[in-house]
Design an enzyme around this catalytic site. Structure first.
Site, short mmCIF file in Angstrom:
data_model
loop_
_atom_site.label_atom_id
_atom_site.label_comp_id
_atom_site.label_asym_id
_atom_site.label_seq_id
_atom_site.Cartn_x
_atom_site.Cartn_y
_atom_site.Cartn_z
N ASP A 44 0.83 -1.21 0.00
CA ASP A 44 0.00 0.00 0.00
C ASP A 44 0.87 1.26 0.00
OD1 ASP A 44 0.86 -0.21 2.60
OD2 ASP A 44 -1.12 -0.02 3.53
N SER A 45 2.21 1.07 0.01
CA SER A 45 3.13 2.20 -0.19
C SER A 45 2.89 2.83 -1.56
CB SER A 45 4.58 1.72 -0.08
OG SER A 45 4.82 0.62 -0.94
N ASP A 83 -1.18 -6.29 -0.27
CA ASP A 83 -1.35 -5.61 1.02
C ASP A 83 -2.82 -5.29 1.26
OD1 ASP A 83 0.33 -4.88 3.05
OD2 ASP A 83 1.13 -3.10 2.05
N LYS A 112 -1.39 -9.46 2.93
CA LYS A 112 -0.52 -9.05 4.04
C LYS A 112 -1.32 -8.17 4.99
CE LYS A 112 3.14 -6.11 3.56
NZ LYS A 112 2.73 -4.99 4.45
N GLU A 114 -1.06 -5.87 8.63
CA GLU A 114 -0.18 -5.24 9.64
C GLU A 114 -0.71 -5.51 11.04
OE1 GLU A 114 0.67 -1.07 9.01
OE2 GLU A 114 1.31 -1.41 6.94
N GLU A 181 9.44 -4.74 10.12
CA GLU A 181 9.88 -3.43 9.61
C GLU A 181 10.40 -2.53 10.73
OE1 GLU A 181 7.05 -1.42 7.08
OE2 GLU A 181 8.32 0.37 6.94
O1 KIV Z 1 3.52 -1.16 1.55
C1 KIV Z 1 4.68 -1.60 1.47
O2 KIV Z 1 5.40 -1.39 0.50
C2 KIV Z 1 5.15 -2.42 2.58
C3 KIV Z 1 6.62 -2.59 2.70
C4 KIV Z 1 7.18 -1.39 3.35
C5 KIV Z 1 6.98 -3.85 3.42
O3 KIV Z 1 4.38 -2.87 3.39
#
Ligand code: KIV
Length: 263
Positions: A44-45, A83, A112, A114, A181
């Site tokens: 989600d970056s 994510d 994924k 968090e 992280e």
């Molecule tokens: O969103 C992302 O790119 C991530 C990485 C920082 C692991 O979760």
């Protein structure tokens, strides 16, 4: 062509060799990364580097679905991690409905999530309903506002113990691997040793079971800021700007197109 990784082959790398994970948000880059990566993360970056927002919190399911479909199309032979965006797994029902959407509408191999011990019940609900889950512990970018910034973890004894509890809870809930992280290297090493599933680090030192970087950071394309843990493998922004300037200069001087570019 490399053989596509599976949950089993990913788990078998533990203690044998480090895993290589890189983010991608589109088919073009996914195809370029595929030959050298074990897993591609549609993080989600993308809300920051692609959508230009200041954090990941406003990323939506629609965005994640669109980019995950693009990555899966570009890298058909890659293990793809999608994510789950902020607010889409606040309870078991929402988490499962959204994760099922990912599995039904894209060919992502896992989602994924968090969170550590506090998200174990959600991870357990997903894994017991045939959703493969990659955990994410330590510094959680989706908690940036509630924590008042991006804070490195593992600096105190309390945090060290909590990280080990988080890793164990995520493993017990059925996750097949996890990202760690922004954690002090010696603590991340200990966390990785405390579980049997691969722990993939970002800003967590060299002692873990693999590394993940955001592709636009490692290629020097994202200019807003560079975290300490990022190594720029090329100065992508400068290369792109130079190329575009060359093109613009040639257009202005009528040097482009030439005979060979003309029908
Ligand atoms: O969103 C992302 O790119 C991530 C990485 C920082 C692991 O979760």
């Amino acid at each position: 062509m490399n053989k596509k990784m599976t949950i089993t082959s990913i788990q078998k790398t533990k203690g044998v060799r480090p895993l290589v994970m890189i983010t991608a948000y589109d088919a073009l880059f996914a195809k370029l990364l595929e030959p050298s990566s074990d897993m591609i993360l549609v993080g989600d970056s993308l809300n920051m580097s692609f959508a230009g927002k200041s954090d990941t919190l406003s990323a939506t399911m629609e965005q994640m679905m669109y980019h995950t479909k693009a990555v899966c199309s570009g890298a058909k032979n890659s293990f793809v991690v999608c994510d789950m965006p902020f607010g889409t797994y606040v309870n078991k029902e929402d988490a499962l409905a959204n994760a099922i959407r990912v599995f039904q509408e894209t060919s992502a191999d896992c989602v994924k999530i968090e969170g550590g011990e506090d998200k174990a019940d959600i991870i357990e609900h997903l894994t017991s309903n045939a959703i493969a889950v990659c955990g994410h512990i330590g510094l959680l970018p989706q908690s940036v506002r509630s924590e008042g910034g991006y804070k490195v973890k593992g600096k105190t004894e309390k945090e060290r113990l909590q990280l080990i509890e988080d890793a164990k809870a995520v493993e017990k809930a059925g996750a097949f691997c996890m990202v760690i992280e922004g954690v002090k290297a010696e603590v991340a090493f200990e966390v990785a040793k405390s579980v049997d599933i691969p722990v993939i680090g970002i800003g967590a030192g060299a002692g873990v079971d693999g590394q993940v970087l955001v592709f636009s950071d490692m290629l020097g394309l994202f200019e807003e800021f560079t975290p300490k843990f990022v190594k720029k493998y090329m100065d992508g922004a400068a290369l792109v700007k130079d190329a575009i300037k060359n093109y613009a200069d040639e257009v202005k001087m009528r040097e482009f197109p030439k005979e060979e570019h003309t029908y």
